[in-house]
Design a protein around this motif. Structure first.
Motif, PDB file in Angstrom:
ATOM      1  N   VAL A   1      -2.446   7.301   3.667  1.00  0.00           N
ATOM      2  CA  VAL A   1      -1.493   6.200   3.802  1.00  0.00           C
ATOM      3  C   VAL A   1      -0.133   6.721   4.238  1.00  0.00           C
ATOM      4  O   VAL A   1       0.477   6.224   5.188  1.00  0.00           O
ATOM      5  CB  VAL A   1      -1.364   5.437   2.463  1.00  0.00           C
ATOM      6  CG1 VAL A   1      -0.142   4.539   2.479  1.00  0.00           C
ATOM      7  CG2 VAL A   1      -2.614   4.622   2.201  1.00  0.00           C
TER       8      VAL A   1
ATOM      9  N   THR B   1     -12.969  -2.031 -15.357  1.00  0.00           N
ATOM     10  CA  THR B   1     -12.966  -1.216 -14.150  1.00  0.00           C
ATOM     11  C   THR B   1     -11.617  -1.389 -13.460  1.00  0.00           C
ATOM     12  O   THR B   1     -10.821  -2.259 -13.822  1.00  0.00           O
ATOM     13  CB  THR B   1     -14.079  -1.659 -13.192  1.00  0.00           C
ATOM     14  OG1 THR B   1     -13.809  -3.010 -12.806  1.00  0.00           O
ATOM     15  CG2 THR B   1     -15.428  -1.579 -13.851  1.00  0.00           C
ATOM     16  N   ALA B   2     -11.405  -0.543 -12.430  1.00  0.00           N
ATOM     17  CA  ALA B   2     -10.143  -0.652 -11.691  1.00  0.00           C
ATOM     18  C   ALA B   2     -10.016  -2.047 -11.079  1.00  0.00           C
ATOM     19  O   ALA B   2      -8.942  -2.657 -11.088  1.00  0.00           O
ATOM     20  CB  ALA B   2     -10.092   0.411 -10.603  1.00  0.00           C
ATOM     21  N   GLY B   3     -11.149  -2.553 -10.555  1.00  0.00           N
ATOM     22  CA  GLY B   3     -11.125  -3.873  -9.941  1.00  0.00           C
ATOM     23  C   GLY B   3     -10.738  -4.938 -10.952  1.00  0.00           C
ATOM     24  O   GLY B   3      -9.915  -5.814 -10.682  1.00  0.00           O
TER      25      GLY B   3
ATOM     26  N   TRP C   1      -6.441   9.285  -0.526  1.00  0.00           N
ATOM     27  CA  TRP C   1      -6.047   7.950  -0.080  1.00  0.00           C
ATOM     28  C   TRP C   1      -4.541   7.893   0.141  1.00  0.00           C
ATOM     29  O   TRP C   1      -4.055   7.414   1.159  1.00  0.00           O
ATOM     30  CB  TRP C   1      -6.509   6.976  -1.171  1.00  0.00           C
ATOM     31  CG  TRP C   1      -5.843   5.642  -1.153  1.00  0.00           C
ATOM     32  CD1 TRP C   1      -6.174   4.590  -0.374  1.00  0.00           C
ATOM     33  CD2 TRP C   1      -4.743   5.209  -1.961  1.00  0.00           C
ATOM     34  NE1 TRP C   1      -5.353   3.541  -0.633  1.00  0.00           N
ATOM     35  CE2 TRP C   1      -4.467   3.888  -1.597  1.00  0.00           C
ATOM     36  CE3 TRP C   1      -3.970   5.823  -2.955  1.00  0.00           C
ATOM     37  CZ2 TRP C   1      -3.449   3.159  -2.194  1.00  0.00           C
ATOM     38  CZ3 TRP C   1      -2.959   5.095  -3.547  1.00  0.00           C
ATOM     39  CH2 TRP C   1      -2.708   3.784  -3.167  1.00  0.00           C
ATOM     40  N   ARG C   2      -3.837   8.470  -0.816  1.00  0.00           N
ATOM     41  CA  ARG C   2      -2.378   8.451  -0.752  1.00  0.00           C
ATOM     42  C   ARG C   2      -1.882   9.257   0.443  1.00  0.00           C
ATOM     43  O   ARG C   2      -0.988   8.824   1.188  1.00  0.00           O
ATOM     44  CB  ARG C   2      -1.822   9.043  -2.050  1.00  0.00           C
ATOM     45  CG  ARG C   2      -0.349   8.861  -2.213  1.00  0.00           C
ATOM     46  CD  ARG C   2       0.088   9.504  -3.504  1.00  0.00           C
ATOM     47  NE  ARG C   2      -0.559   8.923  -4.660  1.00  0.00           N
ATOM     48  CZ  ARG C   2      -0.975   9.603  -5.726  1.00  0.00           C
ATOM     49  NH1 ARG C   2      -0.835  10.913  -5.754  1.00  0.00           N
ATOM     50  NH2 ARG C   2      -1.528   9.000  -6.731  1.00  0.00           N
TER      51      ARG C   2
ATOM     52  N   GLN D   1      -8.452   0.303 -19.361  1.00  0.00           N
ATOM     53  CA  GLN D   1      -9.536   1.281 -19.247  1.00  0.00           C
ATOM     54  C   GLN D   1     -10.209   1.486 -20.592  1.00  0.00           C
ATOM     55  O   GLN D   1     -11.430   1.536 -20.691  1.00  0.00           O
ATOM     56  CB  GLN D   1      -8.974   2.610 -18.742  1.00  0.00           C
ATOM     57  CG  GLN D   1      -9.073   2.755 -17.239  1.00  0.00           C
ATOM     58  CD  GLN D   1      -8.382   4.004 -16.752  1.00  0.00           C
ATOM     59  OE1 GLN D   1      -8.072   4.891 -17.539  1.00  0.00           O
ATOM     60  NE2 GLN D   1      -8.140   4.066 -15.461  1.00  0.00           N
ATOM     61  N   ASN D   2      -9.393   1.572 -21.630  1.00  0.00           N
ATOM     62  CA  ASN D   2      -9.959   1.807 -22.957  1.00  0.00           C
ATOM     63  C   ASN D   2     -10.818   0.644 -23.426  1.00  0.00           C
ATOM     64  O   ASN D   2     -11.749   0.824 -24.188  1.00  0.00           O
ATOM     65  CB  ASN D   2      -8.833   2.048 -23.970  1.00  0.00           C
ATOM     66  CG  ASN D   2      -8.200   3.402 -23.750  1.00  0.00           C
ATOM     67  OD1 ASN D   2      -8.744   4.225 -23.009  1.00  0.00           O
ATOM     68  ND2 ASN D   2      -7.055   3.628 -24.362  1.00  0.00           N
TER      69      ASN D   2
ATOM     70  N   THR E   1       2.736   5.806  -7.418  1.00  0.00           N
ATOM     71  CA  THR E   1       1.740   6.477  -8.244  1.00  0.00           C
ATOM     72  C   THR E   1       1.728   7.978  -8.021  1.00  0.00           C
ATOM     73  O   THR E   1       1.096   8.698  -8.779  1.00  0.00           O
ATOM     74  CB  THR E   1       0.320   5.927  -7.967  1.00  0.00           C
ATOM     75  OG1 THR E   1       0.069   6.063  -6.569  1.00  0.00           O
ATOM     76  CG2 THR E   1       0.196   4.484  -8.387  1.00  0.00           C
ATOM     77  N   SER E   2       2.417   8.455  -6.962  1.00  0.00           N
ATOM     78  CA  SER E   2       2.417   9.894  -6.729  1.00  0.00           C
ATOM     79  C   SER E   2       3.178  10.612  -7.836  1.00  0.00           C
ATOM     80  O   SER E   2       2.954  11.786  -8.088  1.00  0.00           O
ATOM     81  CB  SER E   2       3.042  10.207  -5.376  1.00  0.00           C
ATOM     82  OG  SER E   2       4.446  10.050  -5.454  1.00  0.00           O
TER      83      SER E   2
ATOM     84  N   MET F   1     -14.885   2.825  -7.888  1.00  0.00           N
ATOM     85  CA  MET F   1     -15.384   2.372  -9.182  1.00  0.00           C
ATOM     86  C   MET F   1     -16.286   3.425  -9.818  1.00  0.00           C
ATOM     87  O   MET F   1     -16.346   3.565 -11.025  1.00  0.00           O
ATOM     88  CB  MET F   1     -16.168   1.077  -8.980  1.00  0.00           C
ATOM     89  CG  MET F   1     -15.676  -0.030  -9.902  1.00  0.00           C
ATOM     90  SD  MET F   1     -16.375  -1.600  -9.445  1.00  0.00           S
ATOM     91  CE  MET F   1     -15.154  -2.235  -8.333  1.00  0.00           C
TER      92      MET F   1
ATOM     93  N   MET G   1     -14.926   5.823 -12.213  1.00  0.00           N
ATOM     94  CA  MET G   1     -14.589   5.369 -13.553  1.00  0.00           C
ATOM     95  C   MET G   1     -15.714   5.670 -14.542  1.00  0.00           C
ATOM     96  O   MET G   1     -15.465   5.843 -15.727  1.00  0.00           O
ATOM     97  CB  MET G   1     -14.320   3.856 -13.550  1.00  0.00           C
ATOM     98  CG  MET G   1     -13.004   3.497 -12.905  1.00  0.00           C
ATOM     99  SD  MET G   1     -11.645   4.165 -13.851  1.00  0.00           S
ATOM    100  CE  MET G   1     -10.441   4.420 -12.590  1.00  0.00           C
TER     101      MET G   1
ATOM    102  N   GLU H   1      -4.104   1.979 -19.036  1.00  0.00           N
ATOM    103  CA  GLU H   1      -4.850   2.719 -20.056  1.00  0.00           C
ATOM    104  C   GLU H   1      -5.515   1.768 -21.022  1.00  0.00           C
ATOM    105  O   GLU H   1      -6.672   1.943 -21.398  1.00  0.00           O
ATOM    106  CB  GLU H   1      -3.905   3.655 -20.821  1.00  0.00           C
ATOM    107  CG  GLU H   1      -3.589   4.910 -20.044  1.00  0.00           C
ATOM    108  CD  GLU H   1      -2.339   5.596 -20.562  1.00  0.00           C
ATOM    109  OE1 GLU H   1      -1.963   5.369 -21.727  1.00  0.00           O
ATOM    110  OE2 GLU H   1      -1.727   6.351 -19.785  1.00  0.00           O
TER     111      GLU H   1
ATOM    112  N   VAL I   1       0.838  -1.204   0.000  1.00  0.00           N
ATOM    113  CA  VAL I   1       0.000   0.000   0.000  1.00  0.00           C
ATOM    114  C   VAL I   1       0.874   1.256   0.000  1.00  0.00           C
ATOM    115  O   VAL I   1       0.657   2.187  -0.781  1.00  0.00           O
ATOM    116  CB  VAL I   1      -0.947  -0.019   1.223  1.00  0.00           C
ATOM    117  CG1 VAL I   1      -1.661   1.308   1.359  1.00  0.00           C
ATOM    118  CG2 VAL I   1      -1.948  -1.149   1.092  1.00  0.00           C
TER     119      VAL I   1
ATOM    120  N   GLN J   1       2.718   1.580  -3.349  1.00  0.00           N
ATOM    121  CA  GLN J   1       1.816   2.014  -4.418  1.00  0.00           C
ATOM    122  C   GLN J   1       1.523   3.501  -4.288  1.00  0.00           C
ATOM    123  O   GLN J   1       1.500   4.233  -5.277  1.00  0.00           O
ATOM    124  CB  GLN J   1       0.521   1.177  -4.355  1.00  0.00           C
ATOM    125  CG  GLN J   1      -0.572   1.620  -5.304  1.00  0.00           C
ATOM    126  CD  GLN J   1      -0.257   1.286  -6.761  1.00  0.00           C
ATOM    127  OE1 GLN J   1       0.773   0.705  -7.051  1.00  0.00           O
ATOM    128  NE2 GLN J   1      -1.141   1.665  -7.666  1.00  0.00           N
ATOM    129  N   ALA J   2       1.325   3.960  -3.051  1.00  0.00           N
ATOM    130  CA  ALA J   2       1.063   5.380  -2.829  1.00  0.00           C
ATOM    131  C   ALA J   2       2.242   6.224  -3.311  1.00  0.00           C
ATOM    132  O   ALA J   2       2.061   7.266  -3.931  1.00  0.00           O
ATOM    133  CB  ALA J   2       0.804   5.642  -1.346  1.00  0.00           C
TER     134      ALA J   2
END
Lengths: 306, 311
Positions: free
Chosen positions: B44, A210-212, B40-41, A205-206, A115-116, B1, B4, A202, A108, A111-112
């Motif tokens: 954390v 979904t993110a899940g 969220w970031r 997504q395209n 992705t920042s 979700m 999105m 991407e 976690v 990833q934070a």
């Protein structure tokens, strides 16, 4: 060996300076494996020899009077009974729990940070993780004693004692272990998270994912080997940790490392040292089993994360 | 979700004509994404920061604040005069230097060799370097004590016995250097392997060789500068490992830094915590210096390789 090398040596030097094709042949020419030999010799001597001594001592008994050595399963059997078995189970439980929590927290956090997109934050986090992951052992134990021990600063400020908090327990050890396991996971997993190209997300997504769905079908499968590898590394680290526990809990939590140290240094009952060796062998076998899961996985993750 | 879904209307709205007319809106949905992850970031990172900072701050408070007597820096000022502090610290630093030198001398040639000439040895080297991770230090030390006991038991008449004694010299226990090198190998391997992976070693070697460079030149002037960052990383990890190592040293009966801290903790709790904080700060500063030294050339190197790839 000589028949294969002799025909090559006379031809190689003159051709080498002229053409590129010869350089390629020359690349195979020098016996590069010679450079690997010192490493293998060293590990054989300084690692293999003690390992051999452990294995040998764990399954044999030598009579001090006659000097005769006989095979016996007695030490191994004793290492799997009573308090010794409890300590093994305690160690496995603590390691599995801390590796799981530390692994999740590490992912976690990593990833934070990843992705920042901030290079400064990323550098600072990885630097800090590098230090904190090595901040195990004695100094960590003392820092936590000063923080959350019986007369620790936070204990007094927040009245942790009244809440039933006890640093010198299984829970206390878990909290302390997470202090170096979580940064370790950050270090291990950050490159893997970097390897998750934004293009994949991407693309997902395209195509309407979904993110899940992205995580379930793309992210996690690609990361799985690295995640498991990280978990295994954390497990091994927690399993092997001795100094922190030794400085912190002494004997109140049954851990196999503490039992070995006791048997090695303290009460010198005859045969006790061989039980220590047997316990060491038990530890190696457990850690080896976990590693046997890890190595094939790591080869798999290398395919994606270059 | 739910975040999105806004992207969905965009896609059907892209009528062929409108799409070609306005290519600009395309980045918009992506820019709409970040606000949610940012919270969220932040949460954390804040929680993680708190967890990792509180023990440090609390330890510092513990060392300078004596309940009922107020603030005092005695725990720090008394350090240099403390019995054994300098000796144990110098011993640890010496051990660290020797361990770094030995582990790099062993690992660098081996790893370069499996990159350029002996790829079939690569899994062997990897397993050999990673195996110490499987063997906990405490198990290793049981083996080492057993092996060291062979000296007096079986070898007292041979010249090897002198080696056994020299290796256990109180002033500079070489046996610790050997054990630490074993422990450091996984980290050194990891760091160097990552560094080598980022460099196209065969091409570099081939280019240098066809320019007439000898092997020492290739390794020292071509490969090692490219590996500066990972060499620094390996050295740092080893340094941190040696400075903090307690198990092997204490069970073999030597007294480097970490063992010394424990030995004073009973009588001088504040000082032992103070030293713990200082050791963390020192390693932190060292790492910063090393990563700065290694990062500058490395980043230009990666910039160079990426630009080469782009062109």
């Amino acid at each position: 060996m000589s028949p294969s090398t002799t025909p090559r040596t006379p031809t190689a030097p003159p051709v080498d300076r002229t053409a590129g094709g010869a350089a390629r042949r020359r690349r195979r020419g020098p016996r590069t494996w010679l450079a690997v030999l010192p490493l293998l010799a060293f590990t054989g001597l300084c690692f293999g020899l003690p390992l051999g001594a452990i294995a040998f001592g764990a399954v044999t008994r030598s009579d001090p009077a006659s000097g005769a050595t006989a095979l016996t399963g007695e030490h191994l059997a004793r290492s799997l009974q009573g308090p010794y078995l409890d300590s093994l189970i305690g160690s496995v439980q603590l390691s599995a729990l801390t590796a799981l929590i530390g692994g999740v927290l590490g992912v976690v956090i990593a990833q934070a940070v990843v992705t920042s997109g901030s290079a400064g934050l990323r550098g600072a986090t990885l630097t800090a993780s590098g230090v904190l992951a090595n901040f195990g052992g004695v100094p960590l134990a003392f820092a936590f004693i000063a923080t959350a021990g019986i007369s620790g600063v936070v204990t007094r400020l927040a009245d942790l004692g009244g809440l039933g908090w006890n640093l010198y327990s299984f829970t206390g050890l878990t909290v302390v272990y997470l202090y170096f396991l979580t940064p370790l996971m950050v270090l291990v997993i950050a490159p893997a998270l970097d390897g998750l190209r934004p293009q994949w997300r991407e693309a997902a997504q395209n195509s309407g994912a979904t993110a899940g769905q992205f995580w379930r079908h793309v992210g996690l499968p690609v990361l799985a080997p690295s995640l498991l590898g990280g978990f295994v590394l954390l497990f091994g680290t927690a399993f092997a940790a001795h100094a922190t526990a030794a400085a912190l809990v002494g004997g109140s939590v049954p851990l196999v490392t503490l039992k070995i140290a006791d048997a090695l240094s303290g009460n010198v009952l005859t045969g006790q040292e061989n039980v220590a060796l047997a316990l060491g062998l038990d530890m190696i076998l457990i850690a080896g089993l976990v590693m046997a899961v890890y190595l094939p996985l790591q080869r798999r993750s290398a395919r994606w994360l270059r | 979700m739910a975040a999105m879904t806004p992207t969905a209307p965009h896609a059907p709205a892209g009528v062929p004509g409108a799409d070609t007319a306005r290519p600009a809106p395309r980045p918009e949905p992506r820019r709409a994404g970040p606000p949610r992850p940012r919270i969220w970031r932040g949460a954390v990172l804040a929680l993680a920061g708190a967890y990792f900072l509180v023990p440090l701050v609390a330890s510092f408070v513990f060392t300078v604040h004596v309940p009922g007597r107020g603030i005092s820096f005695e725990a720090y000022t008394g350090l240099l005069a403390a019995d054994g502090f300098t000796r144990s610290l110098l011993l640890s630093l010496g051990l660290a230097a020797a361990t770094i030198a030995l582990s790099l001398l062993l690992a660098v040639p081996a790893l370069i060799a499996v990159r350029i000439g002996s790829p079939r040895l690569r899994p062997v080297v990897e397993v050999v370097c990673m195996l110490p991770l499987v063997v906990p230090p405490i198990a290793l030390v049981t083996g080492i004590t057993t092996v060291l006991r062979w000296g007096p038991d079986h070898l007292s008449r041979t010249p090897l016995y002198q080696t056994f004694l020299a290796v256990q010299d109180e002033r500079f226990p070489v046996v610790l250097v050997l054990a630490y090198t074993v422990l450091a190998l996984p980290f050194v391997h990891r760091s160097l392997d990552a560094g080598l992976r980022a460099v196209d070693v065969p091409t570099l070697v081939e280019a240098a060789r066809s320019c007439g460079a000898g092997w020492p030149h290739v390794v020292l002037r071509v490969l090692l500068p490219n590996l500066r960052a990972s060499l620094a990383g390996a050295a740092f990890l080893t340094l941190a490992l040696v400075l903090g190592e307690f198990t092997i040293a204490s069970l073999l009966g030597f007294r480097p830094f970490a063992v010394w801290i424990v030995s004073i903790s009973g009588a001088q709790a504040r000082m032992s915590v103070a030293v713990s904080i200082l050791s963390l700060l020192i390693t932190w500063l060292l790492l910063l210096a090393l990563s700065r030294a290694g990062a500058a050339p490395a980043s230009t190197a990666t910039a160079a390789t990426t630009s080469r790839k782009e062109s």
